[in-house]
Design an enzyme around this catalytic site. Sequence first.
Site, PDB file in Angstrom:
ATOM      1  N   GLY A  94       0.598  -1.089   0.197  1.00 16.59           N
ATOM      2  CA  GLY A  94      -0.224  -0.321  -0.095  1.00 16.59           C
ATOM      3  C   GLY A  94       0.687   1.386  -0.029  1.00 16.59           C
ATOM      4  CB  THR A  95       3.553   2.082   1.907  1.00 12.79           C
ATOM      5  OG1 THR A  95       3.522   1.572   3.374  1.00 12.79           O
ATOM      6  CG2 THR A  95       4.912   3.336   1.852  1.00 12.79           C
ATOM      7  CB  THR A 136       5.790  -6.034   4.685  1.00 13.72           C
ATOM      8  OG1 THR A 136       4.628  -6.826   5.246  1.00 13.72           O
ATOM      9  CG2 THR A 136       6.407  -5.794   3.715  1.00 13.72           C
ATOM     10  CG  ASP A 191       2.464  -9.783   5.588  1.00 13.20           C
ATOM     11  OD1 ASP A 191       2.098 -10.531   6.761  1.00 13.20           O
ATOM     12  OD2 ASP A 191       1.194  -9.366   5.657  1.00 13.20           O
ATOM     13  NE  ARG A 248       8.846 -29.375  18.423  1.00 15.65           N
ATOM     14  CZ  ARG A 248       8.518 -30.419  17.440  1.00 15.65           C
ATOM     15  NH1 ARG A 248       9.126 -31.993  18.047  1.00 15.65           N
ATOM     16  NH2 ARG A 248       8.948 -30.287  16.210  1.00 15.65           N
ATOM     17  N   GLY A 264       9.641 -28.130  12.573  1.00 13.99           N
ATOM     18  CA  GLY A 264       8.900 -29.187  12.261  1.00 13.99           C
ATOM     19  C   GLY A 264       7.548 -29.607  12.887  1.00 13.99           C
ATOM     20  CE  LYS A 281       5.761 -35.650  12.549  1.00 17.29           C
ATOM     21  NZ  LYS A 281       6.547 -35.566  11.634  1.00 17.29           N
ATOM     22  CD  GLU A 309      -3.688 -12.675   9.249  1.00 14.48           C
ATOM     23  OE1 GLU A 309      -3.330 -11.749   8.668  1.00 14.48           O
ATOM     24  OE2 GLU A 309      -4.592 -12.545   9.500  1.00 14.48           O
ATOM     25  CG  HIS A 357      -1.915  -6.960  16.071  1.00 13.31           C
ATOM     26  ND1 HIS A 357      -2.659  -8.348  16.342  1.00 13.31           N
ATOM     27  CD2 HIS A 357      -1.451  -7.022  15.243  1.00 13.31           C
ATOM     28  CE1 HIS A 357      -3.846  -7.778  14.534  1.00 13.31           C
ATOM     29  NE2 HIS A 357      -2.203  -6.345  14.308  1.00 13.31           N
TER      30      HIS A 357
HETATM   31  O1  F6P Z   1       2.050  -6.346   8.847  1.00 12.47           O
HETATM   32  C1  F6P Z   1       1.507  -7.435   7.652  1.00 12.47           C
HETATM   33  C2  F6P Z   1       0.042  -7.424   8.372  1.00 12.47           C
HETATM   34  O2  F6P Z   1       0.742  -8.524   9.866  1.00 12.47           O
HETATM   35  C3  F6P Z   1      -1.096  -8.740   7.731  1.00 12.47           C
HETATM   36  O3  F6P Z   1      -0.347 -10.123   8.234  1.00 12.47           O
HETATM   37  C4  F6P Z   1      -1.954  -9.141   8.388  1.00 12.47           C
HETATM   38  O4  F6P Z   1      -3.063  -9.220   7.630  1.00 12.47           O
HETATM   39  C5  F6P Z   1      -2.413  -7.108   8.849  1.00 12.47           C
HETATM   40  O5  F6P Z   1      -0.644  -6.821   9.140  1.00 12.47           O
HETATM   41  C6  F6P Z   1      -2.554  -6.941   9.953  1.00 12.47           C
HETATM   42  O6  F6P Z   1      -2.738  -5.451  10.247  1.00 12.47           O
HETATM   43  P1  F6P Z   1      -3.817  -4.335  11.781  1.00 12.47           P
HETATM   44  O7  F6P Z   1      -4.165  -5.099  12.104  1.00 12.47           O
HETATM   45  O8  F6P Z   1      -2.778  -3.098  11.724  1.00 12.47           O
HETATM   46  O9  F6P Z   1      -4.364  -4.290  10.554  1.00 12.47           O
END
Ligand code: F6P
Length: 327
Positions: free
Chosen positions: A108-109, A130, A132, A159, A190, A218, A227, A257
């Site tokens: 986005g930036t 980021t 990600d 674990r 793992g 296992k 997510e 977070h």
């Molecule tokens: O920083 C990226 C990210 O961690 C994504 O993986 C996640 O979906 C999103 O930010 C959530 O961020 P926010 O809660 O700040 O919208």
Amino acid sequence: MTNSIKTLAVLTSGGDSPGMNAAIRAVVRTCSFYNKEVFGVYEGYKGLIEDRIEKLNARSVKNILNRGGTFLKSSRSEEFRTAEGRKKAFENVKKHKIDALVLIGGNGTFTGAHIFYEEYGIPVIGIPGTIDNDLYGTDYTLGFDSATNVVVDCIDKIRDTAESHNRMFLIEVMGRDSGFIALRSAVASGAIDVILPEEESPMEVLITEITKGATNQKTHKLIVVAEGNKLGDTFSIANELSKEFPQIETKVTILGHLQRGGAPSCLDRILASELGVAAVESLLEGKTDLMVGRQNKKVSYTPLEESITKKAALDPELLRIRKILSI
Ligand code: F6P
């Protein structure tokens, strides 16, 4: 280096990531080194629109190399998506006689930076920040290494208790659209399986993997879930699995977070330092509308448009070996 740029500004935008502070520090100190003025913009594009802009110097960025988050703060600005918002931002750029901008953030930036450059011709360079790791044109983004270290540390802890109680755990990690964190942390911890946004993950295959694990003696059942996966939300996946394996107690842990916080790893500090210097030097050399990254141990430059439109691919070798190692 050209001297036409006298004043630069730096901002952080989008989801924060460990290493952003280290990158700000590198940008500010590189500006001081080349006798350029530098401003910090608070809260990303929002601060550019609202004129929350302050002069920084080499000492304003002391003691931040090792700190998570971003001292300039961050935001996702809806107003900057509008032409009126960008016009206000440009008025402030003119007011402070800013000649060039360094933007630290993600997709986005960079989209905003590219449009701003096209509309107003202000030179811009992006630094990929980021957790990600989903930007095309760099091996790693700032924060990815730190975040995956946090995730692996958490999964190691899970674990211990999973083993003690013979429980199955689904651990949800961040990655709204990408599975970089999930794949890397699954291999490093793992896990028996990983559910990624980039792949179809039929429930039947997951069930087969879990059954296979049990047959192979296992003793834990750790599954990493990104997510943004295509199978559904983590609690529904856990419900399905509980129906299929009623004899196994199934738990969900959402790491959320906490993956974005904490001190940057050594790798992120170095990456941030290198990219911060490269961002300023490239602007002074006349480069613009690019993202600075690191590829194959070298600084690389990718047009911002490419970095946002092309998809960063998961490491095919990690995708291959996860199946071998989770046997
Ligand atoms: O920083 C990226 C990210 O961690 C994504 O993986 C996640 O979906 C999103 O930010 C959530 O961020 P926010 O809660 O700040 O919208």
